[in-house]
Design an enzyme around this catalytic site. Structure first.
Site, PDB file in Angstrom:
ATOM      1  N   TYR A 106      -6.495  -8.637  -4.024  1.00 14.09           N
ATOM      2  CA  TYR A 106      -7.213  -7.477  -3.607  1.00 14.09           C
ATOM      3  C   TYR A 106      -8.274  -7.648  -2.923  1.00 14.09           C
ATOM      4  CZ  TYR A 106     -10.041  -3.404  -5.232  1.00 14.09           C
ATOM      5  OH  TYR A 106     -10.696  -1.920  -5.020  1.00 14.09           O
TER       6      TYR A 106
ATOM      7  N   LYS B  52      -9.326  -6.006   0.941  1.00 14.70           N
ATOM      8  CA  LYS B  52     -10.515  -5.421   1.254  1.00 14.70           C
ATOM      9  C   LYS B  52     -11.355  -6.132   2.356  1.00 14.70           C
ATOM     10  CE  LYS B  52      -9.641  -2.138  -1.720  1.00 14.70           C
ATOM     11  NZ  LYS B  52      -9.124  -0.706  -1.203  1.00 14.70           N
TER      12      LYS B  52
HETATM   13  N1  LIG Z   1     -12.588   2.324  -8.949  1.00 14.84           N
HETATM   14  C1  LIG Z   1     -13.451   1.223  -8.451  1.00 14.84           C
HETATM   15  O1  LIG Z   1     -14.172   0.549  -9.217  1.00 14.84           O
HETATM   16  C2  LIG Z   1     -13.114   0.891  -7.070  1.00 14.84           C
HETATM   17  C3  LIG Z   1     -14.062   0.131  -6.229  1.00 14.84           C
HETATM   18  C4  LIG Z   1     -14.061  -0.159  -5.041  1.00 14.84           C
HETATM   19  C5  LIG Z   1     -12.942   0.200  -4.324  1.00 14.84           C
HETATM   20  N2  LIG Z   1     -12.114   1.085  -5.048  1.00 14.84           N
HETATM   21  C6  LIG Z   1     -10.824   1.496  -4.244  1.00 14.84           C
HETATM   22  O2  LIG Z   1     -10.911   2.894  -4.129  1.00 14.84           O
HETATM   23  C7  LIG Z   1      -9.471   3.634  -4.026  1.00 14.84           C
HETATM   24  C8  LIG Z   1      -9.259   4.295  -5.002  1.00 14.84           C
HETATM   25  O3  LIG Z   1      -9.407   3.713  -6.283  1.00 14.84           O
HETATM   26  P1  LIG Z   1      -9.428   4.398  -7.812  1.00 14.84           P
HETATM   27  O4  LIG Z   1     -10.024   3.786  -8.575  1.00 14.84           O
HETATM   28  O5  LIG Z   1      -9.677   5.992  -7.303  1.00 14.84           O
HETATM   29  O6  LIG Z   1      -7.860   4.477  -7.982  1.00 14.84           O
HETATM   30  P2  LIG Z   1      -6.807   5.452  -8.876  1.00 14.84           P
HETATM   31  O7  LIG Z   1      -5.693   4.322  -9.422  1.00 14.84           O
HETATM   32  O8  LIG Z   1      -7.559   6.370  -9.907  1.00 14.84           O
HETATM   33  O9  LIG Z   1      -6.289   6.258  -7.818  1.00 14.84           O
HETATM   34  C9  LIG Z   1      -5.600   5.600  -6.634  1.00 14.84           C
HETATM   35  C10 LIG Z   1      -4.498   6.735  -6.146  1.00 14.84           C
HETATM   36  O10 LIG Z   1      -3.715   5.919  -5.157  1.00 14.84           O
HETATM   37  C11 LIG Z   1      -2.274   6.433  -5.274  1.00 14.84           C
HETATM   38  N3  LIG Z   1      -1.555   5.293  -4.813  1.00 14.84           N
HETATM   39  C12 LIG Z   1      -1.110   3.942  -5.279  1.00 14.84           C
HETATM   40  N4  LIG Z   1      -0.211   3.625  -4.620  1.00 14.84           N
HETATM   41  C13 LIG Z   1       0.094   4.238  -3.568  1.00 14.84           C
HETATM   42  C14 LIG Z   1       0.999   4.229  -2.365  1.00 14.84           C
HETATM   43  N5  LIG Z   1       1.558   3.359  -2.270  1.00 14.84           N
HETATM   44  N6  LIG Z   1       0.859   5.404  -1.663  1.00 14.84           N
HETATM   45  C15 LIG Z   1       0.306   6.609  -1.813  1.00 14.84           C
HETATM   46  N7  LIG Z   1      -0.525   6.651  -2.954  1.00 14.84           N
HETATM   47  C16 LIG Z   1      -0.682   5.375  -3.639  1.00 14.84           C
HETATM   48  C17 LIG Z   1      -2.138   6.278  -6.821  1.00 14.84           C
HETATM   49  O11 LIG Z   1      -1.093   7.425  -7.052  1.00 14.84           O
HETATM   50  C18 LIG Z   1      -3.493   7.206  -7.293  1.00 14.84           C
HETATM   51  O12 LIG Z   1      -3.335   8.455  -7.237  1.00 14.84           O
HETATM   52  C19 LIG Z   1      -8.724   2.152  -3.916  1.00 14.84           C
HETATM   53  O13 LIG Z   1      -8.470   1.643  -2.608  1.00 14.84           O
HETATM   54  C20 LIG Z   1      -9.398   1.227  -4.589  1.00 14.84           C
HETATM   55  O14 LIG Z   1      -9.203  -0.225  -4.281  1.00 14.84           O
HETATM   56  C21 LIG Z   1     -12.236   1.429  -6.095  1.00 14.84           C
END
Ligand SMILES: NC(=O)c1ccc[n+]([C@@H]2O[C@H](COP(=O)([O-])OP(=O)(O)OC[C@H]3O[C@@H](n4cnc5c(N)ncnc54)[C@H](O)[C@@H]3O)[C@@H](O)[C@H]2O)c1
Length: 260
Positions: free
Chosen positions: A164, A168
């Site tokens: 991961y 990133k």
């Molecule tokens: N939540 C955190 O703490 C956090 C921190 C830093 C970065 N992020 C990043 O933010 C983004 C969103 O994370 P989140 O926490 O909202 O996650 P989440 O799991 O709630 O949402 C992710 C969404 O992406 C969709 N998805 C997954 N694989 C896919 C694919 N192959 N094609 C299309 N859609 C796809 C899923 O169906 C889901 O709706 C991610 O890139 C994650 O790495 C999250």
């Protein structure tokens, strides 16, 4: 000159495409863009979730369409961008948010886990950049691209996230490169790097391993996890006229995590 000099954050007249918008941060950002006046393509692999979010935006008076797409499949990405263009018009704002985690201790990590996370998180974003970028260049009116990175691009964490973090870190490097390459076309490319933020992804992890919550909280000087709302403002900012001279930047939205 800004397009909306009286309200630098106004996104009306713009079309936005948000990937992974069926849940968590993507959902919040899609809803936020719609509240600030943009028409939004809600893109997700989970078609039902995308439909529900788009319906909610429309019910609240906004304009949204749902598009099913797997960011790991180039032909699906091409089809999604074509559909967004035919339903909304040219894309002005691309927010690459779709992402997953597949945790494993590094010494036990399979090639499968490594490849899957890199393919979705990094190459998936590149596929959309390429597909939307070529259209922005042809159109000649510039555009905004925002990539959802993470603090793990900059600091190590101890939760089995080497794949991961690499994805990133790659996004941050790609963001800088595209910012330079596409600056002559006035396509501004930036990234957002959140710390641990309460979304279904993180709630699931904390439910599976309750000690993770304490670990996450200890990382953040502000003493709380991020919320989806904490990320919406920065995403609106980077898409708006308020950020018209910012490109190649990674905006940390981390409660001080990386300041330690
Ligand atoms: N939540 C955190 O703490 C956090 C921190 C830093 C970065 N992020 C990043 O933010 C983004 C969103 O994370 P989140 O926490 O909202 O996650 P989440 O799991 O709630 O949402 C992710 C969404 O992406 C969709 N998805 C997954 N694989 C896919 C694919 N192959 N094609 C299309 N859609 C796809 C899923 O169906 C889901 O709706 C991610 O890139 C994650 O790495 C999250």
């Amino acid at each position: 000159m800004p397009q909306h000099p009286d309200n630098l954050f106004d996104l009306s007249g713009r079309n936005a495409l948000v990937t992974g918008a069926g849940s968590g941060l993507g959902r919040g950002i899609a809803e936020g863009y719609a509240r600030y006046g943009a028409k939004v393509a809600v893109v997700d692999i989970d078609e039902e979730a995308a439909r529900a979010i788009a319906r909610g935006i429309s019910d609240a008076g906004g304009h949204a369409v749902a598009i099913a797409c797997d960011v790991a499949d180039s032909s699906s990405v091409t089809a999604a961008v074509n559909e967004a263009a035919s339903q909304l018009g040219d894309i002005d704002i691309l927010l690459n948010n779709a992402g997953i985690g597949k945790r494993s201790k590094a010494e036990e990590m399979s090639d499968e886990y490594w490849d899957l996370v890199l393919d979705i998180n990094l190459k998936g974003a590149f596929r959309f950049c390429r597909e939307v970028g070529v259209r922005m260049i042809e159109r000649g009116r510039g555009g905004r691209i925002i990539n959802m990175a993470s603090v793990t691009a900059l600091v190590g964490i101890d939760t089995g996230n080497a794949n991961y973090a690499a994805s990133k870190g790659g996004l941050v490097a790609m963001t800088r490169c595209l910012a330079v390459e596409w600056a002559p076309h006035n396509i501004l490319v930036n990234a957002i790097a959140p710390s641990h933020t309460r979304t279904p992804l993180i709630e699931k992890l904390m439910a599976e391993k309750p000690e993770t919550r304490t670990y996450f909280l200890n990382n953040i000087p502000l003493g709380r996890l991020g919320t989806v709302g904490d990320i919406v403002g920065p995403a609106v900012f980077l898409a708006s006229d308020a950020a018209s001279f910012i490109t190649g930047h990674t905006l940390l939205v981390d409660g001080g995590h990386t300041a330690k």
